[in-house]
Design a protein around this motif. Structure first.
Motif, PDB file in Angstrom:
ATOM      1  N   PRO A   1      39.245  30.187  61.938  1.00 32.30           N
ATOM      2  CA  PRO A   1      39.925  31.193  61.120  1.00 32.30           C
ATOM      3  C   PRO A   1      41.073  30.639  60.281  1.00 32.30           C
ATOM      4  CG  PRO A   1      39.464  32.077  63.290  1.00 32.30           C
ATOM      5  CD  PRO A   1      39.128  30.606  63.353  1.00 32.30           C
ATOM      6  N   VAL A   2      41.812  29.645  60.820  1.00 37.40           N
ATOM      7  CA  VAL A   2      42.963  29.109  60.085  1.00 37.40           C
ATOM      8  C   VAL A   2      42.527  28.473  58.771  1.00 37.40           C
ATOM      9  CG1 VAL A   2      42.868  26.849  61.229  1.00 37.40           C
ATOM     10  CG2 VAL A   2      45.042  27.689  60.278  1.00 37.40           C
ATOM     11  N   ALA A   3      41.315  27.928  58.737  1.00 35.77           N
ATOM     12  CA  ALA A   3      40.822  27.317  57.499  1.00 35.77           C
ATOM     13  C   ALA A   3      40.635  28.379  56.423  1.00 35.77           C
ATOM     14  CB  ALA A   3      39.514  26.584  57.759  1.00 35.77           C
ATOM     15  N   TRP A   4      40.172  29.575  56.831  1.00 35.85           N
ATOM     16  CA  TRP A   4      40.006  30.660  55.861  1.00 35.85           C
ATOM     17  C   TRP A   4      41.354  31.138  55.349  1.00 35.85           C
ATOM     18  CZ3 TRP A   4      35.748  31.993  53.428  1.00 35.85           C
ATOM     19  CH2 TRP A   4      34.511  31.606  53.991  1.00 35.85           C
ATOM     20  N   ARG A   5      42.363  31.124  56.231  1.00 39.10           N
ATOM     21  CA  ARG A   5      43.705  31.493  55.778  1.00 39.10           C
ATOM     22  C   ARG A   5      44.190  30.528  54.696  1.00 39.10           C
ATOM     23  NH1 ARG A   5      47.821  33.447  60.572  1.00 39.10           N
ATOM     24  NH2 ARG A   5      47.027  35.585  60.708  1.00 39.10           N
ATOM     25  N   ILE A   6      43.951  29.237  54.931  1.00 37.69           N
ATOM     26  CA  ILE A   6      44.361  28.226  53.961  1.00 37.69           C
ATOM     27  C   ILE A   6      43.623  28.435  52.640  1.00 37.69           C
ATOM     28  CG2 ILE A   6      44.312  25.753  53.428  1.00 37.69           C
ATOM     29  CD1 ILE A   6      44.667  25.235  56.437  1.00 37.69           C
ATOM     30  N   LEU A   7      42.316  28.685  52.719  1.00 38.04           N
ATOM     31  CA  LEU A   7      41.525  28.905  51.514  1.00 38.04           C
ATOM     32  C   LEU A   7      42.026  30.127  50.749  1.00 38.04           C
ATOM     33  CD1 LEU A   7      39.128  28.193  49.700  1.00 38.04           C
ATOM     34  CD2 LEU A   7      37.697  29.648  51.163  1.00 38.04           C
ATOM     35  N   ASP A   8      42.327  31.225  51.472  1.00 36.93           N
ATOM     36  CA  ASP A   8      42.815  32.431  50.813  1.00 36.93           C
ATOM     37  C   ASP A   8      44.146  32.182  50.105  1.00 36.93           C
ATOM     38  OD1 ASP A   8      40.796  34.318  51.286  1.00 36.93           O
ATOM     39  OD2 ASP A   8      41.471  34.634  53.342  1.00 36.93           O
ATOM     40  N   VAL A   9      45.013  31.399  50.730  1.00 35.11           N
ATOM     41  CA  VAL A   9      46.297  31.074  50.104  1.00 35.11           C
ATOM     42  C   VAL A   9      46.077  30.239  48.849  1.00 35.11           C
ATOM     43  CG1 VAL A   9      48.440  29.768  50.369  1.00 35.11           C
ATOM     44  CG2 VAL A   9      47.655  31.252  52.220  1.00 35.11           C
ATOM     45  N   VAL A  10      45.195  29.245  48.941  1.00 35.70           N
ATOM     46  CA  VAL A  10      44.901  28.397  47.782  1.00 35.70           C
ATOM     47  C   VAL A  10      44.305  29.229  46.641  1.00 35.70           C
ATOM     48  CG1 VAL A  10      43.442  26.522  46.925  1.00 35.70           C
ATOM     49  CG2 VAL A  10      44.632  26.285  49.119  1.00 35.70           C
ATOM     50  N   VAL A  11      43.375  30.120  46.989  1.00 32.36           N
ATOM     51  CA  VAL A  11      42.766  30.982  45.974  1.00 32.36           C
ATOM     52  C   VAL A  11      43.830  31.885  45.338  1.00 32.36           C
ATOM     53  CG1 VAL A  11      41.171  32.908  45.600  1.00 32.36           C
ATOM     54  CG2 VAL A  11      40.465  30.953  46.986  1.00 32.36           C
ATOM     55  N   GLY A  12      44.681  32.479  46.171  1.00 34.33           N
ATOM     56  CA  GLY A  12      45.735  33.350  45.654  1.00 34.33           C
ATOM     57  C   GLY A  12      46.683  32.614  44.726  1.00 34.33           C
ATOM     58  N   LEU A  13      47.091  31.418  45.123  1.00 35.32           N
ATOM     59  CA  LEU A  13      47.979  30.613  44.278  1.00 35.32           C
ATOM     60  C   LEU A  13      47.300  30.234  42.968  1.00 35.32           C
ATOM     61  CD1 LEU A  13      49.588  28.241  46.938  1.00 35.32           C
ATOM     62  CD2 LEU A  13      50.710  30.111  45.705  1.00 35.32           C
ATOM     63  N   THR A  14      46.010  29.929  43.051  1.00 34.14           N
ATOM     64  CA  THR A  14      45.261  29.577  41.845  1.00 34.14           C
ATOM     65  C   THR A  14      45.209  30.754  40.879  1.00 34.14           C
ATOM     66  OG1 THR A  14      43.875  27.996  43.055  1.00 34.14           O
ATOM     67  CG2 THR A  14      43.029  28.797  40.958  1.00 34.14           C
ATOM     68  N   MET A  15      44.894  31.936  41.402  1.00 29.95           N
ATOM     69  CA  MET A  15      44.827  33.134  40.566  1.00 29.95           C
ATOM     70  C   MET A  15      46.166  33.409  39.891  1.00 29.95           C
ATOM     71  SD  MET A  15      41.717  34.102  41.113  1.00 29.95           S
ATOM     72  CE  MET A  15      40.408  33.997  42.335  1.00 29.95           C
ATOM     73  N   TRP A  16      47.244  33.348  40.671  1.00 31.99           N
ATOM     74  CA  TRP A  16      48.559  33.662  40.121  1.00 31.99           C
ATOM     75  C   TRP A  16      49.035  32.592  39.140  1.00 31.99           C
ATOM     76  CZ3 TRP A  16      52.256  36.244  44.233  1.00 31.99           C
ATOM     77  CH2 TRP A  16      51.741  37.515  44.554  1.00 31.99           C
ATOM     78  N   ALA A  17      48.680  31.346  39.390  1.00 32.72           N
ATOM     79  CA  ALA A  17      49.059  30.271  38.476  1.00 32.72           C
ATOM     80  C   ALA A  17      48.379  30.462  37.120  1.00 32.72           C
ATOM     81  CB  ALA A  17      48.689  28.915  39.065  1.00 32.72           C
ATOM     82  N   ILE A  18      47.083  30.826  37.159  1.00 34.36           N
ATOM     83  CA  ILE A  18      46.353  31.064  35.912  1.00 34.36           C
ATOM     84  C   ILE A  18      46.961  32.271  35.177  1.00 34.36           C
ATOM     85  CG2 ILE A  18      44.128  31.679  34.901  1.00 34.36           C
ATOM     86  CD1 ILE A  18      42.790  30.220  37.246  1.00 34.36           C
ATOM     87  N   ALA A  19      47.254  33.337  35.936  1.00 34.91           N
ATOM     88  CA  ALA A  19      47.833  34.530  35.334  1.00 34.91           C
ATOM     89  C   ALA A  19      49.196  34.224  34.704  1.00 34.91           C
ATOM     90  CB  ALA A  19      47.981  35.627  36.390  1.00 34.91           C
ATOM     91  N   ALA A  20      50.014  33.433  35.407  1.00 34.92           N
ATOM     92  CA  ALA A  20      51.329  33.061  34.865  1.00 34.92           C
ATOM     93  C   ALA A  20      51.175  32.257  33.581  1.00 34.92           C
ATOM     94  CB  ALA A  20      52.104  32.251  35.910  1.00 34.92           C
ATOM     95  N   GLY A  21      50.210  31.365  33.571  1.00 36.13           N
ATOM     96  CA  GLY A  21      49.965  30.572  32.370  1.00 36.13           C
ATOM     97  C   GLY A  21      49.591  31.436  31.183  1.00 36.13           C
ATOM     98  N   LEU A  22      48.770  32.458  31.448  1.00 35.21           N
ATOM     99  CA  LEU A  22      48.361  33.364  30.378  1.00 35.21           C
ATOM    100  C   LEU A  22      49.536  34.168  29.826  1.00 35.21           C
ATOM    101  CD1 LEU A  22      45.032  34.786  31.869  1.00 35.21           C
ATOM    102  CD2 LEU A  22      45.283  33.041  30.106  1.00 35.21           C
ATOM    103  N   LEU A  23      50.386  34.665  30.742  1.00 36.40           N
ATOM    104  CA  LEU A  23      51.518  35.497  30.322  1.00 36.40           C
ATOM    105  C   LEU A  23      52.590  34.680  29.609  1.00 36.40           C
ATOM    106  CD1 LEU A  23      51.847  37.780  33.485  1.00 36.40           C
ATOM    107  CD2 LEU A  23      50.895  38.383  31.248  1.00 36.40           C
ATOM    108  N   LEU A  24      52.820  33.456  30.066  1.00 36.12           N
ATOM    109  CA  LEU A  24      53.838  32.614  29.447  1.00 36.12           C
ATOM    110  C   LEU A  24      53.444  32.155  28.049  1.00 36.12           C
ATOM    111  CD1 LEU A  24      54.917  30.403  32.487  1.00 36.12           C
ATOM    112  CD2 LEU A  24      56.174  32.274  31.415  1.00 36.12           C
ATOM    113  N   LYS A  25      52.147  32.147  27.787  1.00 32.95           N
ATOM    114  CA  LYS A  25      51.671  31.767  26.450  1.00 32.95           C
ATOM    115  C   LYS A  25      51.712  32.936  25.483  1.00 32.95           C
ATOM    116  CE  LYS A  25      48.579  28.075  27.953  1.00 32.95           C
ATOM    117  NZ  LYS A  25      47.159  27.616  28.038  1.00 32.95           N
ATOM    118  N   GLY A  26      51.968  34.138  26.032  1.00 31.14           N
ATOM    119  CA  GLY A  26      51.923  35.319  25.197  1.00 31.14           C
ATOM    120  C   GLY A  26      53.102  35.425  24.234  1.00 31.14           C
TER     121      GLY A  26
END
Length: 200
Positions: free
Chosen positions: A175-200
């Motif tokens: 289960p801990v591996a899935w927690r790590i994956l979810d955190v990585v996915v969440g950070l990836t999503m938010w990083a992409i979103a931040a990049g989009l907004l900062l370019k606006g």
């Protein structure tokens, strides 16, 4: 053949970086849930986008000048929400990987999520319609061969990602591996979103 390989190499290098779409396909591959469906949706979407870029990337930018801002803010909102869900899953605790039995996820929900992750991501348009389209234009009559190489590269990548993910199954049995994956996915999503907004 050289033109085909050039298109293949460019497309493969662009799609290789981890993103919202790739992270979702990886997760489904690890869970062994509707992997073929995920691969088909992603490969078909990329094929349509690459074909659009090869055929009419210049015309689209002229007739739809507001397309960029709409895609940027809409995509950022979706990625922020999806990232929040990933962090929530990580907080609630991971889930042990199940490799047998019927798939649990609704296939229509998977398709809807993948379509949103693909078509609401402005980077997809930049990579496929704009970048691949503009480079393909330099090949003149051979641009369709260049585009075909790009389409094959996309399909190859998603097949490798979806079906190759099972090689990581032993690691994700905890289960801990899935927690790590979810955190990585969440950070990836938010990083992409931040990049989009900062370019606006």
């Amino acid at each position: 053949m050289a033109t085909f390989l050039a298109g293949f190499a460019l497309s493969f290098s662009l799609i290789l970086a981890i993103g919202a779409q790739n992270a979702f396909v990886l997760r489904q591959g690890l869970r062994r849930e509707h992997v073929g469906l995920c691969v088909a949706v992603c490969a078909f979407s990329d094929a349509v986008l690459i074909a659009t870029g090869v055929i009419a990337f210049g015309w689209l930018s002229e007739v739809m000048p507001m397309l960029g801002p709409v895609l940027r803010y809409g995509g950022a909102a979706f990625l922020l929400a999806y990232g929040a869900l990933s962090f929530r899953n990580a907080w609630r605790g991971g889930e042990a990987l199940e490799t047998s039995g019927e798939a649990r996820s609704n296939p229509w929900k998977i398709v809807a999520t993948l379509l949103a992750l693909t078509w609401l991501n402005p980077h997809v348009y930049l990579d496929t319609v704009i970048l691949i389209g503009s480079i393909a234009a330099q090949y003149g009559e051979q641009r369709f061969v260049f585009g075909a190489g790009g389409v094959l590269a996309s399909a190859t990548f998603f097949i490798m990602l979806g079906y190759g993910a099972r090689l990581l199954a032993p690691f994700f049995a905890k289960p801990v591996a899935w927690r790590i994956l979810d955190v990585v996915v969440g950070l990836t999503m938010w990083a992409i979103a931040a990049g989009l907004l900062l370019k606006g």
